[in-house]
Design an enzyme around this catalytic site. Structure first.
Site, PDB file in Angstrom:
ATOM      1  N   SER A   1       0.968  -1.117   0.026  1.00  0.00           N
ATOM      2  CA  SER A   1       0.115  -0.023  -0.088  1.00  0.00           C
ATOM      3  C   SER A   1       0.911   1.267  -0.034  1.00  0.00           C
ATOM      4  CB  SER A   1      -1.110   0.067   1.235  1.00  0.00           C
ATOM      5  OG  SER A   1      -1.962   0.832   1.118  1.00  0.00           O
TER       6      SER A   1
ATOM      7  N   ASP B   1      -8.394  -5.091  -6.480  1.00  0.00           N
ATOM      8  CA  ASP B   1      -8.148  -4.319  -5.584  1.00  0.00           C
ATOM      9  C   ASP B   1      -8.408  -2.823  -6.033  1.00  0.00           C
ATOM     10  OD1 ASP B   1      -7.267  -2.452  -3.283  1.00  0.00           O
ATOM     11  OD2 ASP B   1      -5.328  -2.455  -4.097  1.00  0.00           O
TER      12      ASP B   1
ATOM     13  N   HIS C   1      -6.469  -6.183  -1.923  1.00  0.00           N
ATOM     14  CA  HIS C   1      -5.253  -5.437  -1.350  1.00  0.00           C
ATOM     15  C   HIS C   1      -4.098  -6.059  -0.628  1.00  0.00           C
ATOM     16  CE1 HIS C   1      -3.695  -1.222  -0.912  1.00  0.00           C
ATOM     17  NE2 HIS C   1      -3.590  -1.395   0.356  1.00  0.00           N
TER      18      HIS C   1
END
Length: 472
Positions: A168, A393, A449
Site C-alpha cells: 500500500s 483491489d 489489497h
C-alpha cells in the site's frame, strides 16, 4: 592473566551474539503451544526522541542461513503488526480476539522477518514529545536508522541477504528507504518487493477510472461524459483536470467507488461491518474510514481533507479505520495487558489501533511518484525488484502499477504470461507476470489489497520464488 583472557573471550562472544535477551518473547499469550523459533519484541530508538516498536520472528528453517526481510504496512499511519497477525506472520489472530493459530504459509518459513511499526505514533511506536507530524523524507531516514539499530542488536544477521518489502503506502516507504540502504555497503541489500503499492498518484487515479468502467461500476452515460470532458487527442486526465465538467464526472466516480458500499480493498468481497459512511460520529469520537490516497488533487478531496482536520481538532478521540476491514480481533489481542507485557510494550505507548488518525491527517506527502527511486535501484544492475498486485483491489489497482512499471522502460525478458502454483492437490493459475531485467510485474488472480490474506498459498509461492531467485 588467564581470568582476564577468559573474561575478554566471554565479552567477545556476547558482543558477537548481540541478541537483546530482554527483548526475547518467552511466552506469547493465545498460543496452545509456544513456537520452536525465537522471536523478539522491543524498541529501536532513533532521532533522539522516537521509539519505533519492532517484532522480529526468526526463520523456522535455518535462521543463520535465511535472508532477513523487513515488512512495512502502509497508510500512511497503519501498523505493520496487521501484516503479522492477519497476512503472513507465523500466527494469525482468530475472531475471538484472544487466540492465535499457526499459519502454514507464514513468510518466516523461509526468512527472518522484521515487522516495524513506523512512523512514531503508529501502533506501539511513540515519540517523547508526542508530536507526530512527519513526511516521506523523515520517515525514510528514521526507518533507515531503525535498520541500523536492528543490525547492531542482531549483528549475527548483518551478512545475510536482506530484502525490503511492504504494501500500500509501502509503495512510497520501500523505494525511498531502498535509496538510502543501497548507499550503505554494510547492509547486504538484495532487492525490494512492493504489494499493491502506491507508486504514482497520477497513474493510480487515471487507471482507477478505467478499472471501474471495465469492472461494470460505471454506466454508459457517465463513461461517455468522462471521455468527452476529460480526454483529448486519445489521452485522458482524471487526475488533475481543470475542466469543471470533468471534475463533476470524476466526483461521480468517487461516489461509486467510495460511497456506494463497495469494498475498496477487494471489489468482490463483502464489506466487513456493512455499508458505512466515510466518516461518522461514534460514542463521541470521530471515525474516519478513508486513508486519503486517491484523487488528492480533486477539489472535493481537498475540501474534505480540510474539513476532516477541522473536525478532528474538535474531538478528543479520532479513530482511523480502513473501510470494510475488521480490526477488532487484532485490537483486542494487542491491548490485552498480558500481551503487552509479553511484547515488552512501553507504558508510554498509546493503546494499539490499526491506523493512527493523528499520523495520517498530519502526514506531508512529498513524493507524487517514485520513478526516480526505481530507476536508481534498477540502474545499479544488482537488485531484483518485484511489483505485485491483487487484481481486484481498487485502493491501489493493478492497472496503475502496471502502467508505472511499463513507464520505467526496462528491457523485456519474458513476455506477459500466466504463472502457476501448486495447492497441494493440483496446479492453478496464480495470475499473470511480465519480466524485465531485474524487474517483474505480477498479478494475483482474485486477490484484493492484502494479498497474503486473500490468497495465502499463491502469495507464499510468489514470495518463495522472489526470495530464492526462482522463475515465476
Amino acid at each position: 592473566m588467564i581470568c582476564y583472557l577468559v573474561f575478554s573471550l566471554l565479552l567477545g562472544i556476547l558482543g558477537t551474539l548481540g541478541v537483546p535477551e530482554s527483548d526475547e518473547i518467552k511466552s506469547l499469550p493465545g498460543l496452545r503451544k509456544q513456537p520452536n523459533f525465537k522471536q523478539y519484541s522491543g524498541y529501536f530508538n532513533v532521532a533522539g526522541n522516537k521509539h519505533l516498536h519492532y517484532w522480529f520472528v526468526e526463520s523456522q528453517n535455518d535462521p543463520s542461513g535465511s535472508p532477513v526481510v523487513l515488512w512495512l504496512n502502509g497508510g500512511p499511519g497503519c501498523s505493520s503488526l496487521d501484516g503479522l497477525l492477519t497476512e503472513h506472520g507465523p500466527f494469525l489472530i482468530q475472531d475471538d480476539g484472544i487466540s492465535l493459530e499457526y499459519n502454514p504459509y507464514s513468510w518466516n518459513m523461509i526468512a527472518n522477518v522484521l515487522y516495524l511499526e513506523s512512523p512514531a505514533g503508529v501502533g506501539f511506536s511513540y515519540s517523547d514529545d508526542k508530536k507526530y507530524t512527519t513526511n516521506d523524507t523523515e520517515v525514510s531516514m528514521n526507518n533507515y536508522l531503525a535498520l541500523k539499530e536492528f543490525f547492531k542488536a542482531f549483528p549475527e544477521y548483518s551478512k545475510n541477504e536482506f530484502f525490503l518489502t511492504g504494501e500500500s503506502y509501502g509503495g512510497i516507504y520501500i523505494p525511498t528507504l531502498a535509496e538510502r540502504v543501497m548507499e550503505d555497503a554494510s547492509i547486504n541489500l538484495q532487492g525490494i518487493a512492493v504489494g499493491n503499492g502506491l507508486s504514482s498518484y497520477e497513474l493510480n487515479d487515471n487507471s482507477l477510472v478505467y478499472f471501474a468502467y471495465y469492472h461494470g461500476l460505471i454506466g454508459t452515460r457517465l463513461w461517455t461524459n468522462l471521455q468527452t470532458h476529460c480526454c483529448k487527442d486519445g489521452k485522458c486526465d482524471f487526475y488533475n483536470n481543470p475542466d469543471t465538467s470533468c471534475t463533476a464526472d470524476v466526483s461521480e466516480v468517487q461516489i461509486i467507488v467510495y460511497n456506494s458500499g463497495l469494498n475498496i480493498y477487494n471489489l468482490y468481497a463483502p464489506c466487513a461491518g456493512g455499508i458505512g459512511e466515510r466518516f461518522s460520529i461514534d460514542d463521541g469520537q470521530l471515525v474516519i474510514r478513508d486513508l486519503g490516497n486517491s484523487f488528492i488533487h480533486h477539489e472535493k478531496s481537498l475540501l474534505r481533507n480540510q474539513k476532516l482536520k477541522g473536525m478532528a481538532s474538535l474531538y478528543k478521540r479520532v479513530r482511523l479505520d480502513p473501510p470494510c476491514t475488521n480490526s477488532t480481533p487484532s485490537t483486542m489481542y494487542l491491548n490485552n495487558p498480558f500481551v503487552r507485557k509479553a511484547l515488552h510494550i512501553s507504558p508510554s505507548a498509546l493503546p494499539w489501533v490499526i491506523c493512527s488518525a493523528e499520523v495520517n491527517l498530519n502526514y506531508n506527502r512529498l513524493y507524487m511518484d517514485v520513478k526516480k527511486q526505481y530507476l536508481k535501484l534498477l540502474g545499479a544492475l544488482k537488485y531484483r525488484v518485484l511489483v505485485y498486485n491483487g487484481d481486484v483491489d481498487m485502493a491501489c489497482n493493478f492497472l496503475g502499477d502496471e502502467w508505472f512499471v511499463e513507464s520505467l522502460q526496462q528491457e523485456v525478458q519474458v513476455k506477459r504470461r500466466t504463472w502457476k502454483y501448486f495447492t497441494g492437490e493440483s496446479q492453478q493459475v496464480g495470475g499473470f507476470v511480465k519480466e524485465f531485467s531485474n524487474l517483474a510485474f505480477l498479478t494475483i488472480k482474485g486477490s484484493g489489497h492484502m494479498v497474503p490474506t486473500d490468497k495465502p498459498v499463491a502469495a507464499f509461492a510468489m514470495f518463495t520464488r522472489f526470495i530464492k531467485r526462482q522463475p515465476y
